[in-house]
Design an enzyme around this catalytic site. Structure first.
Site, mmCIF file in Angstrom:
data_model
loop_
_atom_site.group_PDB
_atom_site.id
_atom_site.type_symbol
_atom_site.label_atom_id
_atom_site.label_comp_id
_atom_site.label_asym_id
_atom_site.label_seq_id
_atom_site.Cartn_x
_atom_site.Cartn_y
_atom_site.Cartn_z
ATOM 1 N N GLN A 45 70.728 57.245 57.981
ATOM 2 C CA GLN A 45 72.177 57.068 57.925
ATOM 3 C C GLN A 45 72.599 56.561 56.551
ATOM 4 O O GLN A 45 71.870 55.789 55.928
ATOM 5 C CB GLN A 45 72.615 56.032 58.965
ATOM 6 N N HIS A 81 77.079 47.699 56.710
ATOM 7 C CA HIS A 81 77.758 46.767 57.605
ATOM 8 C C HIS A 81 78.539 45.782 56.771
ATOM 9 O O HIS A 81 78.003 45.212 55.825
ATOM 10 C CB HIS A 81 76.745 46.077 58.517
ATOM 11 N N LYS A 89 87.871 52.710 66.267
ATOM 12 C CA LYS A 89 87.074 53.412 65.266
ATOM 13 C C LYS A 89 87.837 54.572 64.644
ATOM 14 O O LYS A 89 88.868 55.003 65.154
ATOM 15 C CB LYS A 89 85.791 53.939 65.908
ATOM 16 N N CYS A 139 71.971 47.970 62.446
ATOM 17 C CA CYS A 139 72.838 46.781 62.491
ATOM 18 C C CYS A 139 72.081 45.475 62.735
ATOM 19 O O CYS A 139 72.316 44.508 62.028
ATOM 20 C CB CYS A 139 73.949 46.923 63.521
ATOM 21 N N ASP A 142 74.289 54.145 55.831
ATOM 22 C CA ASP A 142 74.787 53.057 56.661
ATOM 23 C C ASP A 142 75.246 51.869 55.830
ATOM 24 O O ASP A 142 74.739 51.635 54.734
ATOM 25 C CB ASP A 142 73.659 52.602 57.600
ATOM 26 N N ARG A 152 66.039 58.316 67.375
ATOM 27 C CA ARG A 152 66.648 58.444 68.706
ATOM 28 C C ARG A 152 65.912 59.538 69.459
ATOM 29 O O ARG A 152 65.489 60.526 68.868
ATOM 30 C CB ARG A 152 68.128 58.839 68.597
ATOM 31 N N HIS A 156 80.965 48.671 61.078
ATOM 32 C CA HIS A 156 79.849 49.595 60.860
ATOM 33 C C HIS A 156 80.451 50.810 60.197
ATOM 34 O O HIS A 156 81.470 51.310 60.664
ATOM 35 C CB HIS A 156 79.226 50.109 62.162
HETATM 36 ZN ZN LIG Z 1 75.804 49.538 62.778
#
Ligand SMILES: [Zn+2]
Ligand SMILES: [Zn+2]
Length: 674
Positions: free
Chosen positions: A405, A409, A492, A358, A407, A387, A538
């Site tokens: 991910q 945004h 979420k 992000c 991912d 992580r 996200h």
């Molecule tokens: Zn994010």
């Protein structure tokens, strides 16, 4: 004798003499065949033998309920200890809890082999058949300690409990007894359907400095049929285990020298990942996303602004510090602790392996002045993050330390939020549909109305929560809303997939965020000419490529649809003579982008089929004299069905159609029995 009033499970209130047992009340209410293992009395779990002295409400705990299974499993742990003590008189029982799918018990004893479990299991069944009453006995502190004077482990637990001001009781079955708060099944005949599954070692109280113990795992079910079904499911789960299949099918590799939890995608696995990424990317383009690329590291300052550092540093790899600065600090005699403090306080800077994408995407948003005309801005990246999972938590592809991910945004205006959340969800639906994952549910995480930890105005929250609810509803699959499950920065939506053998996998999330736009002071110019704050979404609906592929391996049991199969056609020749034709067929297929492997070696065709079957290609293409002369192919499916003499051109056309349409399973060879 005094009379009391008891509210029964159906809500009726009956009058009874005080001292009546739970069993009697439940039999009265539900009949003799009530199937309950225990009861709740005003919400507190009790044994069936518990006697009731005052008015209350009562409910039964059936054996097939979650609480019932817990009691059954814990009772089976007692039975296991009783059996081990009968066979190994020197062993000392320590603790034996119920767990998710079964139970275990830890013993201080000499290690035993897996083979020893059979005899223990037999002993358990023998004890179960004796139908001992399981009896609760209340003891004072001294006699409690007397009962366990030979067992330092139990004494340690007793002393801890007494220190904490908690009492304890023992449960007896036959001559054997254990320290326990209960409740338990009324008698051991309820525990007939047990199976011991494995033996391993564990440390007393999970502490590596303490004694090593023998841990025996088992499962128990209320009926013979249920036990059989559970064992079958376990067998199936073992066959589908992505760690095993990943190795058999050569999909990925984990190497200790590279690091725990770091996945090496081997060529065959990389094909699956690339196909999935291409598929997802295609739909992202269709939905107006823009692809971006960002580096794997960022400065600590970036994560100070985002709030990821230092608060989450325990779940991150340690920061990287510049060489010159490191040397200077070392020369000054700076300790590790001091270094850590300097980093926390921001006095020195360093870099971090990014724990999420992000902040980088936010900087792309902020790289130019934004107007409402540019929104929504949707930035997508298959972004790799790192992580620090505890080593005990790491497992195959599903719990890892580095992952990519799917991912994205989205930076949106307040008015666009609902449509954009919906768009995120549609994508998930399309992909689940294509992969044949029809059994999934959605969880909407909302605020806890009694908490004040949330950032952002309540009206905006209400609107965002409503958008999430509506989006979840639109999927037409089961969904639930759960208060208190939102992040502090926004509501979420989570996706939970159930696979063919009934296991649930939590995949990814769509998350509304009011916090980061605030922290990074993001703005856009509205149609009113004023600056406004965008809202962020996200979304990584499949979580990570690693986890998603791990789940897919188990979902398909390694038998992927043709479009995802690493090698789609394995071409096998019957003899030397067919080598040139095999090369022609392979060439035609490769020109159309089909992934092909050719085996024109000397093995017999039977041997070749057995060898290549292990890699689960969509088709084996078998070429001999007939095929060569007629310019045809013969196909063999994964299940061994065959079809002969397909003209080469029409085979290739049908194959391409199957691949392009992402048909759920190879379909060019009809099953023989129809
Ligand atoms: Zn994010
Ligand atoms: Zn117990």
């Amino acid at each position: 004798m005094s009379m009391i009033h008891i509210t029964l499970p159906d809500g009726n209130v009956n009058e009874y003499a005080s001292g009546i047992t739970c069993a009697e009340v439940i039999t009265d209410a539900l009949g003799k065949k009530h199937g309950c293992l225990a009861a709740t009395v005003d919400g507190v779990q009790r044994d069936l033998s518990h006697s009731i002295e005052s008015s209350c409400s009562i409910d039964g705990i059936p054996s097939d309920s979650e609480h019932g299974m817990h009691i059954l499993r814990h009772s089976a742990a007692h039975l296991l200890a009783q059996a081990v003590m009968a066979l190994y008189p020197g062993a000392l029982p320590t603790i034996g809890p119920a767990i998710d799918r079964g139970f275990y018990y830890d013993f201080a004893m000499e290690p035993i082999a897996h083979d020893a479990l059979k005899a223990i299991e037999k002993k358990m069944q023998e004890l179960a058949r004796k139908n001992f009453t399981v009896e609760r006995v209340e003891l004072d502190q001294d006699s409690l300690k007397d009962h366990f004077s030979h067992n330092p482990y139990k004494l340690e637990i007793i002393n801890d409990k007494l220190e904490a001001g908690d009492g304890s009781t023992i449960y007896k079955q036959g001559e054997w007894y254990d320290l326990c708060l209960g409740p338990h099944v009324p008698n051991t005949s309820r525990l007939m359907f047990v199976k011991l599954t494995s033996v391993s070692s564990a440390y007393w109280r999970g502490d590596q400095e303490r004694e090593q113990l023998v841990r025996i795992y088992g499962i128990v079910e209320p009926t013979k049929e249920a036990l059989k079904a559970t064992l079958q499911r376990m067998e199936e789960a073992k066959k589908r285990d992505h760690r095993k299949l990943g190795k058999d099918l050569q999909l990925f590799h984990i190497d200790e020298e590279v690091g725990q939890g770091l996945i090496l995608w081997t060529p065959r696995g990389a094909v699956i990942r690339q196909e999935l990424q291409d598929f997802i990317a295609h739909h992202l383009r269709r939905q107006g996303y823009s692809q971006v690329f960002t580096p794997h590291i960022g400065k600590l300052d970036l994560y100070r602004t985002s709030g990821h550092f230092p608060y989450y540093q325990d779940s991150q790899y340690p920061p990287l510090v510049e060489r010159d600065l490191m040397k200077k600090l070392a020369d000054e005699g700076c300790t590790c602790g001091e270094l850590s403090n300097l980093m926390k306080s921001g006095e020195i800077d360093g870099y971090m392996l990014k724990p999420m994408n992000c902040p980088h995407h936010i900087k792309i948003y902020a790289s130019q002045a934004r107007s409402y005309r540019q929104l929504p801005l949707r930035l997508a990246e298959f972004g790799t993050v790192y992580r620090w999972e505890q080593s005990g938590e790491i497992s195959g592809m599903t719990r890892v330390r580095g992952f990519t991910q799917d991912d994205a945004h989205l930076f949106v205006t307040e008015d666009q939020l609902a449509d954009e959340v919906l768009g995120c969800i549609e994508l998930v639906q399309i992909i689940f549909e294509k992969l044949g994952m029809h059994d999934y549910r959605v969880r909407v995480g909302l605020r806890d109305p009694d908490s004040s930890k949330y950032v952002g105005e309540p009206e905006r929250w209400a609107k965002a929560e409503d958008a999430c609810r509506k989006a979840a509803q639109s999927l037409g699959v089961p969904w639930t809303e759960e208060e208190g499950e939102a992040a502090f920065y926004g509501p979420k939506i989570d996706f939970v997939v159930r696979d063919v053998i009934g296991r649930e996998w939590q995949l990814g999330t769509v998350q509304v965020d009011y916090n980061l736009p605030e922290r990074f002071d993001l703005t856009y110019k509205g149609s009113d000419g004023e600056l406004h704050r965008p809202v962020m979404i996200h979304r990584a609906p499949f979580g990570s490529m690693e986890r998603f592929c791990g789940v897919l391996i188990e979902h398909f049991a390694g038998r992927f649809p043709t479009w995802l199969t690493p090698t789609q056609c394995h071409i096998l020749t019957i003899s030397e003579k067919h080598k040139a034709y095999a090369e022609t067929v392979a060439q035609h297929l490769r020109e159309r982008g089909v992934r092909v492997e050719v085996d024109d070696g000397d093995d017999t065709i039977g041997k070749k089929i057995r060898t290549h079957r292990q890699l689960q290609p969509a088709y084996m293409v078998i070429l001999g004299d007939g095929e060569m002369e007629q310019h045809t192919v013969s196909l063999r499916s994964r299940s061994g069905d065959q079809i002969a003499d397909l003209p080469l051109a029409s085979f290739i056309n049908d194959l391409m159609e199957e691949i392009d349409n992402k048909v759920s399973q190879p379909s060019l060879v009809p099953p023989e029995n129809t």
